[in-house]
Design an enzyme around this catalytic site. Structure first.
Site, PDB file in Angstrom:
ATOM      1  N   TYR A   1      -1.208   8.143  -2.353  1.00 17.95           N
ATOM      2  CA  TYR A   1      -1.325   7.969  -3.691  1.00 17.95           C
ATOM      3  C   TYR A   1      -2.383   8.793  -4.294  1.00 17.95           C
ATOM      4  CZ  TYR A   1       1.914   3.797  -4.152  1.00 17.95           C
ATOM      5  OH  TYR A   1       2.877   3.053  -4.170  1.00 17.95           O
ATOM      6  N   GLY A   2      -3.394   8.881  -3.351  1.00 16.60           N
ATOM      7  CA  GLY A   2      -4.658   9.481  -3.761  1.00 16.60           C
ATOM      8  C   GLY A   2      -4.698  10.772  -4.694  1.00 16.60           C
TER       9      GLY A   2
ATOM     10  N   GLU B   1      -2.562   8.234   8.817  1.00 17.18           N
ATOM     11  CA  GLU B   1      -1.071   7.965   8.594  1.00 17.18           C
ATOM     12  C   GLU B   1      -0.720   8.803   9.746  1.00 17.18           C
ATOM     13  OE1 GLU B   1       1.093   6.623   6.587  1.00 17.18           O
ATOM     14  OE2 GLU B   1      -0.532   5.526   5.433  1.00 17.18           O
TER      15      GLU B   1
ATOM     16  N   CYS C   1      -4.510  -1.559  -1.844  1.00 18.54           N
ATOM     17  CA  CYS C   1      -4.518  -0.372  -2.147  1.00 18.54           C
ATOM     18  C   CYS C   1      -5.823   0.071  -3.225  1.00 18.54           C
ATOM     19  CB  CYS C   1      -3.325   0.510  -2.244  1.00 18.54           C
ATOM     20  SG  CYS C   1      -3.492   2.259  -2.701  1.00 18.54           S
ATOM     21  N   ASN C   2      -6.623   0.588  -2.988  1.00 16.48           N
ATOM     22  CA  ASN C   2      -7.616   0.905  -3.936  1.00 16.48           C
ATOM     23  C   ASN C   2      -6.971   1.818  -5.018  1.00 16.48           C
ATOM     24  OD1 ASN C   2     -10.580   0.215  -2.861  1.00 16.48           O
ATOM     25  ND2 ASN C   2      -9.122   0.565  -1.149  1.00 16.48           N
TER      26      ASN C   2
ATOM     27  N   ASP D   1       0.831  -1.153  -0.009  1.00 14.54           N
ATOM     28  CA  ASP D   1       0.032  -0.051   0.090  1.00 14.54           C
ATOM     29  C   ASP D   1       1.093   1.225  -0.025  1.00 14.54           C
ATOM     30  OD1 ASP D   1      -2.231   1.782   0.415  1.00 14.54           O
ATOM     31  OD2 ASP D   1      -1.991   1.734   2.521  1.00 14.54           O
ATOM     32  N   SER D   2       0.187   2.500   0.045  1.00 11.36           N
ATOM     33  CA  SER D   2       1.159   3.418  -0.020  1.00 11.36           C
ATOM     34  C   SER D   2       1.669   3.868   1.351  1.00 11.36           C
ATOM     35  CB  SER D   2       0.132   4.887  -0.341  1.00 11.36           C
ATOM     36  OG  SER D   2      -0.801   4.888   0.406  1.00 11.36           O
TER      37      SER D   2
ATOM     38  N   CYS E   1     -11.085   2.789   0.552  1.00 14.31           N
ATOM     39  CA  CYS E   1      -9.651   2.938   0.611  1.00 14.31           C
ATOM     40  C   CYS E   1      -9.173   1.993   1.767  1.00 14.31           C
ATOM     41  CB  CYS E   1      -9.459   4.289   0.765  1.00 14.31           C
ATOM     42  SG  CYS E   1      -7.731   5.106   1.266  1.00 14.31           S
ATOM     43  N   THR E   2      -8.165   1.413   1.795  1.00  8.73           N
ATOM     44  CA  THR E   2      -7.702   0.583   2.745  1.00  8.73           C
ATOM     45  C   THR E   2      -7.319   1.325   4.163  1.00  8.73           C
ATOM     46  OG1 THR E   2      -5.527   0.292   1.647  1.00  8.73           O
ATOM     47  CG2 THR E   2      -7.286  -1.409   1.273  1.00  8.73           C
ATOM     48  N   HIS E   3      -7.313   2.421   4.035  1.00 10.68           N
ATOM     49  CA  HIS E   3      -6.888   3.412   5.065  1.00 10.68           C
ATOM     50  C   HIS E   3      -8.254   3.503   6.024  1.00 10.68           C
ATOM     51  CE1 HIS E   3      -3.231   4.369   3.338  1.00 10.68           C
ATOM     52  NE2 HIS E   3      -2.809   5.024   4.494  1.00 10.68           N
TER      53      HIS E   3
END
Ligand code: DGL
Length: 276
Positions: A35-36, A148, A66-67, A3-4, A180-182
């Protein structure tokens, strides 16, 4: 898997829970995230570099946790790694879309995701074959910043959640994809704002089932009698900062975090990545 940043750990957690004998090599591209907001060709280039490192490290399966990266690179990744090297690639968008289609009762599905994922319309494509579904999309970039920084509750998160979620809420959705995986890290405030009658769908558990299926089908599952699994975590940015959050979000499986051999990618490199 990669992922980012820390978001993909929500997928890693589900994979470790469902496949306790497997060994995970996780890369967080923290020097280049988020990345978004990046143009899709940049995300594609960054994701391919990370996946090249994973494949060069000998992984038997890749998970794009990561989407945004899924939206940018899934097709290329399947050609590059599955087609030519036999390494299956699992994504997070199709599992989430599939679950949302199963869960919705009124056919009105909300999607919250990064700007990159929303603009790619990857979820429209994933749901295109499902009749009677309307998708209402909203980019929530600050959710990634919060995750983050390890800020997952509190008045500021709630205020921003109320602002972002107002349009999907007033659209009358009964199902909300955390695309979004976050975002599962902020599931408490998101659920509070949406109300308990709205089902939240995350990709983690369904993605882990896809990982199981892909390994079982190819007879690649690691046996229960193999030596205790060794997990490895690498980042392109600061290992210490990542380790602190990863221990909180994933758990004790994070024993150490090292820096990858990858350099932060210069803008000029975005045109250099071609077929292998
Ligand atoms: N976790 C990511 C996703 O699922 C990316 C967040 C970001 O880097 O902007 O889209």
């Amino acid at each position: 898997m990669f992922d980012s940043g820390v978001g993909g750990l929500t997928v890693a957690r589900a994979v470790l829970d469902q496949l306790p004998h497997e060994q995970v090599l996780y890369i967080g591209d923290t020097a280049n995230g988020p990345y978004g907001p990046r143009p899709i060709n940049e995300v594609r280039a960054l994701a391919l570099k990370v996946m090249d490192e994973l494949v060069d490290s000998g992984v038997k399966l890749l998970v794009i946790a990561c989407n945004t990266a899924t939206a940018a690179v899934l097709h290329d990744a399947r050609e590059r790694y599955t087609g030519s090297k036999g390494v299956p690639v699992i994504d997070v968008i199709h599992p989430a879309a599939r679950t949302a289609a199963q869960v919705t009762r009124n056919g009105r599905i909300g999607l919250i995701a990064t700007r990159g994922t929303v603009d790619s319309r990857a979820y429209d494509d994933a749901l295109a074959a499902v009749p009677g579904v309307d998708l209402f999309q909203q980019a929530c970039p600050r959710f990634v910043e919060f995750a983050e920084q390890g800020v997952t509750t509190g008045p500021e998160v709630l205020r921003v959640a109320e602002e972002y979620l107002a349009p999907v809420k007033s659209a009358g959705v009964d199902t909300l994809i955390l695309g979004c995986t976050h975002y599962p890290l902020l599931a408490g405030p998101v659920s509070y704002v949406m109300g308990e009658e709205v089902a939240l769908v995350t990709s983690s558990d369904e993605t882990a089932k896809d990982v199981y299926r892909a390994l079982a089908k190819r007879d690649l599952l690691r046996g229960a009698h193999a030596p205790g699994p060794h997990h490895e975590f690498r980042v392109t940015g600061d290992p210490e900062a990542f380790a602190r959050l990863a221990r909180r979000f994933l758990g004790p499986e994070v024993t150490s975090v090292t820096r990858t051999g990858l350099d932060p990618v210069a803008a000029s490199a975005f045109h250099d990545i071609g077929p292998r």
